[in-house]
Enzyme design. Structure first.
Site, PDB file in Angstrom:
ATOM      1  N   GLY A  56       0.834  -1.192   0.000  1.00  0.00           N
ATOM      2  CA  GLY A  56       0.000   0.000   0.000  1.00  0.00           C
ATOM      3  C   GLY A  56       0.867   1.239   0.000  1.00  0.00           C
ATOM      4  O   GLY A  56       2.062   1.167   0.333  1.00  0.00           O
ATOM      5  N   GLN A  61       3.030  10.065   1.704  1.00  0.00           N
ATOM      6  CA  GLN A  61       4.341   9.395   1.750  1.00  0.00           C
ATOM      7  C   GLN A  61       5.235   9.807   0.591  1.00  0.00           C
ATOM      8  O   GLN A  61       6.450   9.600   0.632  1.00  0.00           O
ATOM      9  CB  GLN A  61       4.167   7.864   1.744  1.00  0.00           C
ATOM     10  CG  GLN A  61       3.497   7.321   3.002  1.00  0.00           C
ATOM     11  CD  GLN A  61       3.368   5.813   2.962  1.00  0.00           C
ATOM     12  OE1 GLN A  61       2.435   5.283   2.367  1.00  0.00           O
ATOM     13  NE2 GLN A  61       4.310   5.122   3.572  1.00  0.00           N
ATOM     14  N   CYS A 104       5.819  -0.238   7.610  1.00  0.00           N
ATOM     15  CA  CYS A 104       5.482   0.977   6.849  1.00  0.00           C
ATOM     16  C   CYS A 104       6.703   1.405   6.055  1.00  0.00           C
ATOM     17  O   CYS A 104       7.815   1.414   6.587  1.00  0.00           O
ATOM     18  CB  CYS A 104       5.054   2.087   7.804  1.00  0.00           C
ATOM     19  SG  CYS A 104       4.591   3.613   6.962  1.00  0.00           S
ATOM     20  N   LEU A 105       6.486   1.748   4.803  1.00  0.00           N
ATOM     21  CA  LEU A 105       7.599   2.172   3.955  1.00  0.00           C
ATOM     22  C   LEU A 105       8.237   3.462   4.476  1.00  0.00           C
ATOM     23  O   LEU A 105       9.385   3.753   4.162  1.00  0.00           O
ATOM     24  CB  LEU A 105       7.120   2.360   2.506  1.00  0.00           C
ATOM     25  CG  LEU A 105       6.649   1.068   1.824  1.00  0.00           C
ATOM     26  CD1 LEU A 105       5.998   1.377   0.480  1.00  0.00           C
ATOM     27  CD2 LEU A 105       7.805   0.089   1.655  1.00  0.00           C
ATOM     28  N   HIS A 146      -4.574   1.232   7.436  1.00  0.00           N
ATOM     29  CA  HIS A 146      -3.238   1.804   7.630  1.00  0.00           C
ATOM     30  C   HIS A 146      -3.027   2.991   6.667  1.00  0.00           C
ATOM     31  O   HIS A 146      -2.549   4.053   7.076  1.00  0.00           O
ATOM     32  CB  HIS A 146      -2.201   0.694   7.388  1.00  0.00           C
ATOM     33  CG  HIS A 146      -0.768   1.124   7.318  1.00  0.00           C
ATOM     34  ND1 HIS A 146       0.192   0.688   8.213  1.00  0.00           N
ATOM     35  CD2 HIS A 146      -0.106   1.918   6.448  1.00  0.00           C
ATOM     36  CE1 HIS A 146       1.368   1.215   7.893  1.00  0.00           C
ATOM     37  NE2 HIS A 146       1.218   1.968   6.820  1.00  0.00           N
ATOM     38  N   GLU A 147      -3.434   2.811   5.400  1.00  0.00           N
ATOM     39  CA  GLU A 147      -3.275   3.901   4.408  1.00  0.00           C
ATOM     40  C   GLU A 147      -4.165   5.087   4.750  1.00  0.00           C
ATOM     41  O   GLU A 147      -3.761   6.243   4.605  1.00  0.00           O
ATOM     42  CB  GLU A 147      -3.610   3.408   2.997  1.00  0.00           C
ATOM     43  CG  GLU A 147      -2.808   2.223   2.495  1.00  0.00           C
ATOM     44  CD  GLU A 147      -1.328   2.319   2.760  1.00  0.00           C
ATOM     45  OE1 GLU A 147      -0.779   3.436   2.856  1.00  0.00           O
ATOM     46  OE2 GLU A 147      -0.698   1.259   2.906  1.00  0.00           O
ATOM     47  N   HIS A 150      -2.683   7.367   7.261  1.00  0.00           N
ATOM     48  CA  HIS A 150      -1.685   8.293   6.691  1.00  0.00           C
ATOM     49  C   HIS A 150      -2.339   9.595   6.232  1.00  0.00           C
ATOM     50  O   HIS A 150      -1.744  10.665   6.339  1.00  0.00           O
ATOM     51  CB  HIS A 150      -0.999   7.652   5.475  1.00  0.00           C
ATOM     52  CG  HIS A 150       0.158   6.753   5.796  1.00  0.00           C
ATOM     53  ND1 HIS A 150       1.308   7.191   6.427  1.00  0.00           N
ATOM     54  CD2 HIS A 150       0.386   5.446   5.521  1.00  0.00           C
ATOM     55  CE1 HIS A 150       2.170   6.189   6.542  1.00  0.00           C
ATOM     56  NE2 HIS A 150       1.633   5.095   5.997  1.00  0.00           N
TER      57      HIS A 150
HETATM   58  O1  GNR Z   1       3.991  -2.585   2.628  1.00  0.00           O
HETATM   59  C1  GNR Z   1       3.299  -2.462   3.653  1.00  0.00           C
HETATM   60  N1  GNR Z   1       2.963  -3.574   4.362  1.00  0.00           N
HETATM   61  C2  GNR Z   1       2.034  -3.577   5.382  1.00  0.00           C
HETATM   62  C3  GNR Z   1       1.955  -4.700   6.186  1.00  0.00           C
HETATM   63  C4  GNR Z   1       1.039  -4.766   7.207  1.00  0.00           C
HETATM   64  C5  GNR Z   1       0.177  -3.710   7.430  1.00  0.00           C
HETATM   65  C6  GNR Z   1       0.250  -2.566   6.649  1.00  0.00           C
HETATM   66  C7  GNR Z   1       1.164  -2.500   5.623  1.00  0.00           C
HETATM   67  S1  GNR Z   1       1.237  -1.098   4.622  1.00  0.00           S
HETATM   68  C8  GNR Z   1       2.902  -1.114   4.108  1.00  0.00           C
HETATM   69  C9  GNR Z   1       3.168  -0.045   3.070  1.00  0.00           C
HETATM   70  C10 GNR Z   1       2.960   1.322   3.665  1.00  0.00           C
HETATM   71  O2  GNR Z   1       3.721   1.862   4.407  1.00  0.00           O
HETATM   72  N2  GNR Z   1       1.846   1.938   3.369  1.00  0.00           N
HETATM   73  O3  GNR Z   1       1.584   3.136   3.889  1.00  0.00           O
HETATM   74 NI    NI Z   2       2.610   3.189   5.796  1.00  0.00          NI
END
Ligand code: GNR
Ligand code: NI
Length: 184
Positions: A56, A61, A104-105, A146-147, A150
């Protein structure tokens, strides 16, 4: 007939902002309309996400203050399932919660369990500017939530205790300083 110029052959990979950074802490603005420019941004975000690799990515980001997310929670070996969402809203969340280990990236190499509603119904605007709703569960539900966090300046570490959040953020500050020194 599309003109040659209107056919995009290459997408653009954008640099991902690493925490701590004030650009990851702001509330993003709604998209007025999903037009060709927003579609292009969505495609660039997908390309950036696949290369990272991640499942995601949210617009803040990559430094864009708009309510846009992309997601692909297909398993390895499965066909890609790219999703492009503008102005996503949770219209229903299950009372059942689920804990999932998140990464999270923008917080490289940091992982922690986060508890969220197991299932959710999401309303959003798709890449054709149409309003849609989907019901999601499992990893896809966790990832979309999660997205969406953000877009309100919330990182997964904000769901942890202050102590655990600060430990992770300090590690990232230290890693950034080391990189600056080594020039890596
Ligand atoms: O790549 C991602 N893996 C992930 C694994 C478990 C729960 C959420 C994520 S999102 C993350 C990519 C990211 O930072 N998206 O904002
Ligand atoms: Ni993230």
């Amino acid at each position: 007939m599309p003109t040659l110029e209107s056919i995009r052959l290459a997408m653009t990979v954008l640099p991902i902002i690493i925490a701590p950074d004030p650009r990851l802490k702001v509330k993003c603005r709604p998209v007025e309309r999903v037009d060709a420019q927003i579609r292009r941004l969505m495609d660039d975000m997908l390309e950036t996400m696949y290369l990272a690799p991640g499942i995601g990515l949210a617009a803040p980001q990559i430094g864009v203050n708009s309510r846009i997310i992309v997601v692909d929670a297909a398993r390895e070996g499965e066909d890609r399932q790219p999703m492009r969402l503008a102005n996503p809203e949770i219209v229903w969340a299950s009372p059942e919660m689920i804990a999932c280990e998140e990464g999270c990236l923008s917080l490289p190499n940091q992982y922690a369990d986060v508890t969220r509603p197991a299932e959710a119904r999401i309303r959003y605007i798709d890449h054709d500017n149409e309003i849609r709703e989907i019901q999601v569960k499992g990893l896809l539900s966790t990832c979309i939530q999660h997205e969406m966090d953000h877009l309100d300046g919330v990182l997964f570490v904000d769901h942890l205790s202050n102590l655990r959040r600060d430990v992770i953020l300090r590690k990232l500050v230290k890693a950034r300083k080391t990189q600056a020194t080594v020039g890596a």
